[in-house]
Motif scaffolding. Sequence first.
Motif, mmCIF file in Angstrom:
data_model
loop_
_atom_site.group_PDB
_atom_site.id
_atom_site.type_symbol
_atom_site.label_atom_id
_atom_site.label_comp_id
_atom_site.label_asym_id
_atom_site.label_seq_id
_atom_site.Cartn_x
_atom_site.Cartn_y
_atom_site.Cartn_z
ATOM 1 N N UNK A 34 0.839 -1.205 0.000
ATOM 2 C CA UNK A 34 0.000 0.000 0.000
ATOM 3 C C UNK A 34 0.871 1.252 0.000
ATOM 4 N N UNK A 35 1.861 1.264 -0.893
ATOM 5 C CA UNK A 35 2.724 2.434 -1.054
ATOM 6 C C UNK A 35 1.933 3.572 -1.662
ATOM 7 N N UNK A 36 2.440 4.788 -1.471
ATOM 8 C CA UNK A 36 1.759 5.967 -1.991
ATOM 9 C C UNK A 36 2.786 6.996 -2.419
ATOM 10 N N UNK A 37 2.324 7.982 -3.138
ATOM 11 C CA UNK A 37 3.171 9.073 -3.607
ATOM 12 C C UNK A 37 2.298 10.183 -4.136
ATOM 13 N N UNK A 38 2.916 11.209 -4.675
ATOM 14 C CA UNK A 38 2.158 12.367 -5.157
ATOM 15 C C UNK A 38 1.133 12.003 -6.223
ATOM 16 N N UNK A 39 1.431 10.993 -7.033
ATOM 17 C CA UNK A 39 0.512 10.634 -8.106
ATOM 18 C C UNK A 39 -0.659 9.773 -7.638
ATOM 19 N N UNK A 40 -0.649 9.322 -6.388
ATOM 20 C CA UNK A 40 -1.741 8.526 -5.823
ATOM 21 C C UNK A 40 -2.749 9.466 -5.171
ATOM 22 N N UNK A 108 -0.072 1.756 5.214
ATOM 23 C CA UNK A 108 0.957 2.799 5.131
ATOM 24 C C UNK A 108 0.726 3.903 6.158
ATOM 25 N N UNK A 109 1.821 4.422 6.706
ATOM 26 C CA UNK A 109 1.741 5.469 7.729
ATOM 27 C C UNK A 109 1.041 6.742 7.240
#
Length: 128
Positions: A34-40, A108-109
């Motif tokens: 469940x990674x994330x980033x600006x595009x999520x 994810x945190x």
Amino acid sequence: MKDRRAEQALNVLGEPLAPCSLDPLTGFYRDGCCNTGYDDTGIHTVCVRVSAKFLAFSKQRGNDLSTPAPQFGFEGLKPGDQWCLCAGRWKEALDAGAAPPVVLAATHEETLAILPLADLKRHAVDLS
């Protein structure tokens, strides 16, 4: 929100993020986590174990997760599958009494920017 794929991502307990599911392959980046980033923009950070009640709720809200969509390589979810869910959708399901169980080790945190840890813990499947 930083792109946490470039470094070791952490879960809501402050530990290294565990995989959520490789079968079905989940995650915004389809990396099993469940990674994330600006595009999520949907913030797909909550690892859940989907239930029939949640799948029905989600379908009723316009996000049918149970019907296969082969054109997207999506086989459809069934109760018991684990999936990276949008934090906002989990909150919506919580408010409607349909929140699926949460796997804290794989959540994810960044989720904590939207949801309180206490709510997640009340629905956790991995607290001893």
